[in-house]
Design a protein around this motif. Structure first.
Motif, short mmCIF file in Angstrom:
data_model
loop_
_atom_site.label_atom_id
_atom_site.label_comp_id
_atom_site.label_asym_id
_atom_site.label_seq_id
_atom_site.Cartn_x
_atom_site.Cartn_y
_atom_site.Cartn_z
N ARG A 1 9.98 -5.91 -7.40
CA ARG A 1 10.68 -5.13 -8.40
C ARG A 1 11.02 -3.59 -7.92
O ARG A 1 11.86 -2.89 -8.03
CB ARG A 1 10.24 -5.03 -9.59
N THR A 2 9.83 -3.13 -7.02
CA THR A 2 9.94 -1.70 -6.61
C THR A 2 10.99 -1.62 -5.37
O THR A 2 11.52 -0.39 -5.33
CB THR A 2 8.58 -1.44 -6.21
N LEU A 3 10.91 -2.50 -4.53
CA LEU A 3 11.77 -2.40 -3.32
C LEU A 3 13.22 -1.89 -3.54
O LEU A 3 13.71 -0.89 -2.84
CB LEU A 3 11.92 -3.27 -2.31
N PRO A 4 13.90 -2.14 -4.51
CA PRO A 4 15.17 -1.64 -4.71
C PRO A 4 15.47 -0.23 -5.01
O PRO A 4 16.53 0.24 -4.75
CB PRO A 4 15.77 -2.54 -5.92
N ASN A 5 14.34 0.43 -5.35
CA ASN A 5 14.29 1.77 -5.67
C ASN A 5 14.46 2.33 -4.33
O ASN A 5 14.74 3.76 -4.28
CB ASN A 5 13.29 2.35 -6.28
N TYR A 6 14.07 2.04 -3.18
CA TYR A 6 13.91 2.63 -1.83
C TYR A 6 14.96 1.90 -0.81
O TYR A 6 15.30 2.66 0.06
CB TYR A 6 12.48 2.26 -1.34
N ALA B 1 0.87 -1.20 -0.27
CA ALA B 1 0.16 0.07 0.01
C ALA B 1 0.76 1.18 0.10
O ALA B 1 0.58 2.12 -0.83
CB ALA B 1 -0.94 0.03 1.28
N ARG B 2 1.98 1.24 0.90
CA ARG B 2 3.06 2.30 0.89
C ARG B 2 3.52 2.97 -0.43
O ARG B 2 3.50 4.03 -0.88
CB ARG B 2 3.98 2.13 1.94
N TYR B 3 3.88 1.84 -1.38
CA TYR B 3 4.63 2.01 -2.74
C TYR B 3 3.68 1.92 -3.75
O TYR B 3 4.09 1.75 -4.87
CB TYR B 3 5.74 0.98 -2.47
N GLU B 4 2.33 1.44 -3.26
CA GLU B 4 1.14 1.44 -4.37
C GLU B 4 1.53 0.54 -5.42
O GLU B 4 1.54 0.82 -6.60
CB GLU B 4 1.16 2.86 -5.04
N VAL B 5 1.82 -0.61 -5.05
CA VAL B 5 1.88 -1.63 -6.06
C VAL B 5 0.82 -2.99 -5.40
O VAL B 5 0.28 -3.00 -4.42
CB VAL B 5 3.20 -2.43 -6.01
N GLU B 6 0.27 -3.62 -6.65
CA GLU B 6 -0.80 -4.61 -6.35
C GLU B 6 -0.27 -5.80 -5.77
O GLU B 6 -0.99 -6.31 -4.87
CB GLU B 6 -1.30 -5.01 -7.66
N THR B 7 0.92 -6.33 -6.30
CA THR B 7 1.43 -7.82 -5.82
C THR B 7 2.69 -7.92 -5.18
O THR B 7 3.54 -6.75 -5.38
CB THR B 7 1.48 -8.88 -7.06
#
Length: 194
Positions: free
Chosen positions: A138-143, A126-132
């Protein structure tokens, strides 16, 4: 009629065209004639960059450092490292082919078990606005960045977020998750030896 062999061919340097020659004086004259345009473009770029810099949200970085136990040290961490060699396949960590302890710890910090535990605890989807969870992976390495210093062997974990407290909590939770995995592997290793 003359044959092509008897005709004189001019040297290659006669054909070389260096283009128009520009002297330093010509260049300074051109700059002087267009100084207003150069100043206007520079001022506009500075103003646009300043506006963008002030409208972007502040991003805070929480940093934590880990020192993996060396081969000389004894303890739960060293026992867990030894257990990983024999339990890698059983624990679902077969993809952790690490050459050194710091690479192993980095691999452990990036495992799905830590990622899923952090997702449940902090609701990262929910925090990074992803569905699965796959999209979160795939998004977490950006943060979240995990790197190792080659000389000292220290592992640095950095978490970026707009909320400084959340960034610190997430960085510390990574360390807690790693400790939990190492404890679990150490117990599993002892059970296997028994």
């Amino acid at each position: 009629m003359t044959s092509p062999q008897n005709q004189a061919v001019p040297p290659a340097e006669d054909y070389a065209d260096d283009g128009p020659e520009v002297s330093l004086l010509d260049l300074l004259t051109w700059i002087g004639e267009r100084k207003r345009m150069i100043a206007a473009v520079t001022l506009a770029a500075t103003l646009i960059a300043t506006v963008i810099a002030f409208t972007l949200p502040k991003v805070y970085t929480a940093r934590t450092a880990l020192l993996p136990p060396g081969s000389q040290q004894q303890g739960a961490g060293a026992a867990a490292m030894a257990a990983l060699g024999s339990l890698g396949g059983l624990a679902g960590l077969s993809g952790l082919a690490a050459k050194s302890p710091d690479e192993l710890y980095i691999s452990l910090l990036k495992t799905d078990s830590i990622g899923r535990a952090l997702d449940e605890r902090f609701d990262l989807q929910a925090r990074y606005e992803v569905e699965t969870f796959e999209a979160l992976r795939r998004t977490l390495p950006n943060y979240v960045r995990v790197t190792a210093e080659k000389k000292s062997g220290v592992i640095n974990l950095e978490v970026d977020d707009e909320d400084p407290q959340f960034a610190a909590d997430l960085a510390n939770a990574h360390v807690e998750g790693l400790a939990h995995i190492l404890d679990r592997l150490a117990v599993s290793g002892a059970q296997q030896r028994r």
